[in-house]
Motif scaffolding. Structure first.
Motif, PDB file in Angstrom:
ATOM      1  N   SER A  85     -14.851  -5.146 -28.939  1.00  0.00           N
ATOM      2  CA  SER A  85     -14.765  -4.049 -27.981  1.00  0.00           C
ATOM      3  C   SER A  85     -16.022  -3.188 -28.037  1.00  0.00           C
ATOM      4  O   SER A  85     -16.714  -3.120 -29.057  1.00  0.00           O
ATOM      5  CB  SER A  85     -13.515  -3.199 -28.246  1.00  0.00           C
ATOM      6  OG  SER A  85     -12.362  -3.894 -27.827  1.00  0.00           O
ATOM      7  N   ARG A  86     -16.300  -2.513 -26.925  1.00  0.00           N
ATOM      8  CA  ARG A  86     -17.497  -1.686 -26.790  1.00  0.00           C
ATOM      9  C   ARG A  86     -17.095  -0.318 -26.260  1.00  0.00           C
ATOM     10  O   ARG A  86     -16.491  -0.206 -25.192  1.00  0.00           O
ATOM     11  CB  ARG A  86     -18.498  -2.319 -25.811  1.00  0.00           C
ATOM     12  CG  ARG A  86     -18.892  -3.757 -26.145  1.00  0.00           C
ATOM     13  CD  ARG A  86     -19.885  -3.767 -27.304  1.00  0.00           C
ATOM     14  NE  ARG A  86     -20.453  -5.093 -27.522  1.00  0.00           N
ATOM     15  CZ  ARG A  86     -19.960  -5.996 -28.353  1.00  0.00           C
ATOM     16  NH1 ARG A  86     -18.842  -5.725 -29.025  1.00  0.00           N
ATOM     17  NH2 ARG A  86     -20.550  -7.172 -28.512  1.00  0.00           N
ATOM     18  N   VAL A 124     -12.292  -4.900 -24.990  1.00  0.00           N
ATOM     19  CA  VAL A 124     -12.269  -3.730 -24.106  1.00  0.00           C
ATOM     20  C   VAL A 124     -13.682  -3.145 -24.051  1.00  0.00           C
ATOM     21  O   VAL A 124     -14.320  -2.963 -25.085  1.00  0.00           O
ATOM     22  CB  VAL A 124     -11.268  -2.668 -24.611  1.00  0.00           C
ATOM     23  CG1 VAL A 124     -11.384  -1.392 -23.785  1.00  0.00           C
ATOM     24  CG2 VAL A 124      -9.854  -3.220 -24.568  1.00  0.00           C
ATOM     25  N   THR A 125     -14.143  -2.852 -22.844  1.00  0.00           N
ATOM     26  CA  THR A 125     -15.463  -2.253 -22.658  1.00  0.00           C
ATOM     27  C   THR A 125     -15.297  -0.915 -21.964  1.00  0.00           C
ATOM     28  O   THR A 125     -14.637  -0.835 -20.919  1.00  0.00           O
ATOM     29  CB  THR A 125     -16.377  -3.163 -21.815  1.00  0.00           C
ATOM     30  OG1 THR A 125     -16.509  -4.427 -22.460  1.00  0.00           O
ATOM     31  CG2 THR A 125     -17.749  -2.531 -21.644  1.00  0.00           C
ATOM     32  N   ALA A 126     -15.859   0.146 -22.527  1.00  0.00           N
ATOM     33  CA  ALA A 126     -15.734   1.482 -21.948  1.00  0.00           C
ATOM     34  C   ALA A 126     -17.093   2.162 -21.935  1.00  0.00           C
ATOM     35  O   ALA A 126     -17.925   1.945 -22.823  1.00  0.00           O
ATOM     36  CB  ALA A 126     -14.732   2.326 -22.727  1.00  0.00           C
ATOM     37  N   GLU A 167     -12.138  -3.193 -18.432  1.00  0.00           N
ATOM     38  CA  GLU A 167     -13.439  -2.562 -18.221  1.00  0.00           C
ATOM     39  C   GLU A 167     -13.218  -1.140 -17.713  1.00  0.00           C
ATOM     40  O   GLU A 167     -12.549  -0.942 -16.691  1.00  0.00           O
ATOM     41  CB  GLU A 167     -14.276  -3.361 -17.223  1.00  0.00           C
ATOM     42  CG  GLU A 167     -14.615  -4.761 -17.715  1.00  0.00           C
ATOM     43  CD  GLU A 167     -15.352  -5.584 -16.676  1.00  0.00           C
ATOM     44  OE1 GLU A 167     -15.555  -5.060 -15.554  1.00  0.00           O
ATOM     45  OE2 GLU A 167     -15.710  -6.735 -16.966  1.00  0.00           O
ATOM     46  N   GLY A 178     -15.035   2.738 -16.877  1.00  0.00           N
ATOM     47  CA  GLY A 178     -16.295   3.405 -16.571  1.00  0.00           C
ATOM     48  C   GLY A 178     -16.536   4.632 -17.437  1.00  0.00           C
ATOM     49  O   GLY A 178     -15.893   4.845 -18.469  1.00  0.00           O
ATOM     50  N   ARG A 190      -4.557  -5.873 -20.205  1.00  0.00           N
ATOM     51  CA  ARG A 190      -5.750  -6.663 -19.961  1.00  0.00           C
ATOM     52  C   ARG A 190      -5.495  -7.647 -18.815  1.00  0.00           C
ATOM     53  O   ARG A 190      -4.355  -7.945 -18.467  1.00  0.00           O
ATOM     54  CB  ARG A 190      -6.174  -7.412 -21.224  1.00  0.00           C
ATOM     55  CG  ARG A 190      -5.202  -8.469 -21.693  1.00  0.00           C
ATOM     56  CD  ARG A 190      -5.451  -8.924 -23.127  1.00  0.00           C
ATOM     57  NE  ARG A 190      -6.841  -9.268 -23.386  1.00  0.00           N
ATOM     58  CZ  ARG A 190      -7.664  -8.480 -24.094  1.00  0.00           C
ATOM     59  NH1 ARG A 190      -7.225  -7.353 -24.620  1.00  0.00           N
ATOM     60  NH2 ARG A 190      -8.920  -8.842 -24.301  1.00  0.00           N
ATOM     61  N   ARG A 248      -9.762 -12.413 -14.966  1.00  0.00           N
ATOM     62  CA  ARG A 248     -10.745 -11.345 -14.810  1.00  0.00           C
ATOM     63  C   ARG A 248     -10.202 -10.067 -15.455  1.00  0.00           C
ATOM     64  O   ARG A 248      -9.028  -9.974 -15.781  1.00  0.00           O
ATOM     65  CB  ARG A 248     -11.060 -11.104 -13.335  1.00  0.00           C
ATOM     66  CG  ARG A 248      -9.852 -10.703 -12.504  1.00  0.00           C
ATOM     67  CD  ARG A 248     -10.269 -10.410 -11.067  1.00  0.00           C
ATOM     68  NE  ARG A 248      -9.127 -10.211 -10.196  1.00  0.00           N
ATOM     69  CZ  ARG A 248      -8.442  -9.078 -10.096  1.00  0.00           C
ATOM     70  NH1 ARG A 248      -8.769  -8.042 -10.854  1.00  0.00           N
ATOM     71  NH2 ARG A 248      -7.428  -8.983  -9.259  1.00  0.00           N
ATOM     72  N   ALA A 249     -11.081  -9.102 -15.608  1.00  0.00           N
ATOM     73  CA  ALA A 249     -10.703  -7.884 -16.319  1.00  0.00           C
ATOM     74  C   ALA A 249      -9.927  -6.922 -15.421  1.00  0.00           C
ATOM     75  O   ALA A 249     -10.140  -6.859 -14.208  1.00  0.00           O
ATOM     76  CB  ALA A 249     -11.956  -7.176 -16.845  1.00  0.00           C
ATOM     77  N   ARG A 303      -9.745  -3.150 -14.312  1.00  0.00           N
ATOM     78  CA  ARG A 303     -10.882  -2.239 -14.204  1.00  0.00           C
ATOM     79  C   ARG A 303     -10.426  -0.827 -13.867  1.00  0.00           C
ATOM     80  O   ARG A 303      -9.586  -0.634 -12.980  1.00  0.00           O
ATOM     81  CB  ARG A 303     -11.870  -2.721 -13.144  1.00  0.00           C
ATOM     82  CG  ARG A 303     -12.482  -4.083 -13.441  1.00  0.00           C
ATOM     83  CD  ARG A 303     -13.654  -4.361 -12.510  1.00  0.00           C
ATOM     84  NE  ARG A 303     -14.184  -5.699 -12.724  1.00  0.00           N
ATOM     85  CZ  ARG A 303     -13.876  -6.757 -11.983  1.00  0.00           C
ATOM     86  NH1 ARG A 303     -13.043  -6.619 -10.977  1.00  0.00           N
ATOM     87  NH2 ARG A 303     -14.394  -7.935 -12.243  1.00  0.00           N
ATOM     88  N   SER A 361     -15.196   4.988 -12.998  1.00  0.00           N
ATOM     89  CA  SER A 361     -15.716   6.201 -13.633  1.00  0.00           C
ATOM     90  C   SER A 361     -15.031   7.449 -13.075  1.00  0.00           C
ATOM     91  O   SER A 361     -14.742   7.538 -11.879  1.00  0.00           O
ATOM     92  CB  SER A 361     -17.222   6.312 -13.409  1.00  0.00           C
ATOM     93  OG  SER A 361     -17.912   5.281 -14.073  1.00  0.00           O
TER      94      SER A 361
END
Length: 366
Positions: free
Chosen positions: A150-151, A168-170, A225, A227, A240, A244-245, A247, A250
């Motif tokens: 994760s990020r 997970v990407t944030a 994902e 923002g 999840r 595809r993710a 989303r 932001s």
């Protein structure tokens, strides 16, 4: 923390009145703000005349434009051109945030391959998995877990007990409140033959025959994902994606106990209030507001700038800019007419009964 009335007014970009050197050490409701002492005092949030009725003489207050501080015997005041916006700035100034000590607590378990940015604060019993990347200035509360790969961007604030799964990407400035879960598996299952759900969708309710059925999991290979500047409320859940993710755009704010299903796409600067549920694969545009307990069916699209009133149930596509309400959700003005008509039904039923009696008597005479 202490600032003067003058400093606070400048920080809030607002006009001030009275003794601008008075120290402000916090904020309170009007009835809880006493006279200013030698060491300063709290400032009362009295941004409408009805709230100002309980102000005590000698205190400080934030007032709406047009209110006269001398009417209330104040020592100092700040005038709010947009009261709630001033309130946002004031509460931000005095919010100490969670108590997370700088550095890494000795009980934290952090994989050797994980990277923690400069200035990170990692609380007790945190678990951070392999290949996790956390940006600078992050604060991670006690008992948080962050899964493999994760990020998280800069200045993340993850409150105690939150769960962030693998993949997970944030972006920057993510806020996750206690107990929230991001990146759990989607609720996606299939039967070897046509299920009862698929049958009634095809037939619109009729059943040709009820058979035993057993559910087989469809695994979730996508991630989540997120923002920049996203906030996720306490005990909210974001599933999840399948391939595809899922989303989240932001600036979007997600309240407590919100459920966002797998593959959902939510645009920027949306507001999802408590107990909202968004079913899988739906797409929500930018600046959409879903009030409390709104439900969104699966595989539908909601356009930009839609506002859905509380407890609305959305089953079909909603064009951009529409204001909707009801179950099923329709234009708000249409729903108001429906409610008016519903309230008239008892009177209408009484009138119909009287007409039936009249017709019956006329037929008997004829």
């Amino acid at each position: 923390m202490s600032v003067t009335i003058g400093e606070l007014a400048r920080a809030l970009d607002a006009q001030a009145w009275g003794d601008l050197s008075l120290p402000v050490i916090g904020a309170a409701e009007p009835s809880g703000a006493g006279p200013v002492g030698a060491d300063g005092g709290v400032i009362a949030l009295a941004m409408a005349p009805k709230y100002a009725e309980t102000l005590q003489p000698g205190c400080m207050a934030i007032l709406a434009e047009g209110m006269d501080p001398q009417d209330y015997g104040l020592k100092a005041a700040i005038f709010a051109p947009r009261p709630r916006l001033v309130m946002a700035g004031l509460t931000r100034a005095f919010d100490p945030g969670p108590d997370i000590a700088p550095g890494i607590h000795p009980t934290a378990v952090i994989a050797d391959s994980a990277e923690i940015g400069e200035g990170g604060a990692i609380g007790p019993f945190v678990v951070i998995g392999e290949d996790v990347r956390i940006g600078p200035g992050a604060r991670i509360g006690a008992h948080v877990s962050i899964g493999r790969g994760s990020r998280l961007g800069a200045d993340a604030l993850i409150h105690p007990g939150a769960r962030i799964a693998h993949g997970v990407t944030a972006g920057d400035r993510l806020i996750v409140q206690p107990g929230a879960s991001v990146g759990g598996d989607g609720f996606s299952f299939v039967t070897p033959e046509e299920s009862g759900i698929e049958e009634i969708r095809r037939t619109l309710g009729s059943r040709e025959g009820i058979k035993q059925q057993h559910w087989t999991r469809i695994h979730s290979l996508g991630g989540v994902e997120i923002g920049d500047d996203v906030e996720i409320g306490a005990n909210a859940t974001i599933d999840r994606g399948t391939i595809r993710a899922t989303r989240i755009g932001s600036g979007t704010k997600i309240d407590s106990l919100v459920q966002i299903g797998h593959n959902v796409v939510i645009g920027e600067d949306c507001l999802l209030c408590g107990l909202v549920g968004v079913a899988g694969s739906s797409k929500i545009g930018n600046r959409v507001v879903l009030a409390g307990q709104v439900g969104v069916s699966d595989n539908i699209e909601i356009g930009d700038d839609v506002i859905a009133g509380g407890a609305s149930k959305i089953f079909t596509r909603v064009p951009a800019g529409r204001v909707i309400l009801g179950h099923p959700a329709v234009k708000m003005e249409t729903q108001m007419e429906i409610q008016k008509a519903t309230r008239r039904l008892p009177r209408l039923a009484s009138q119909v009964a009287k007409l039936q009696e009249t017709v019956t008597r006329l037929l008997e005479k004829g």
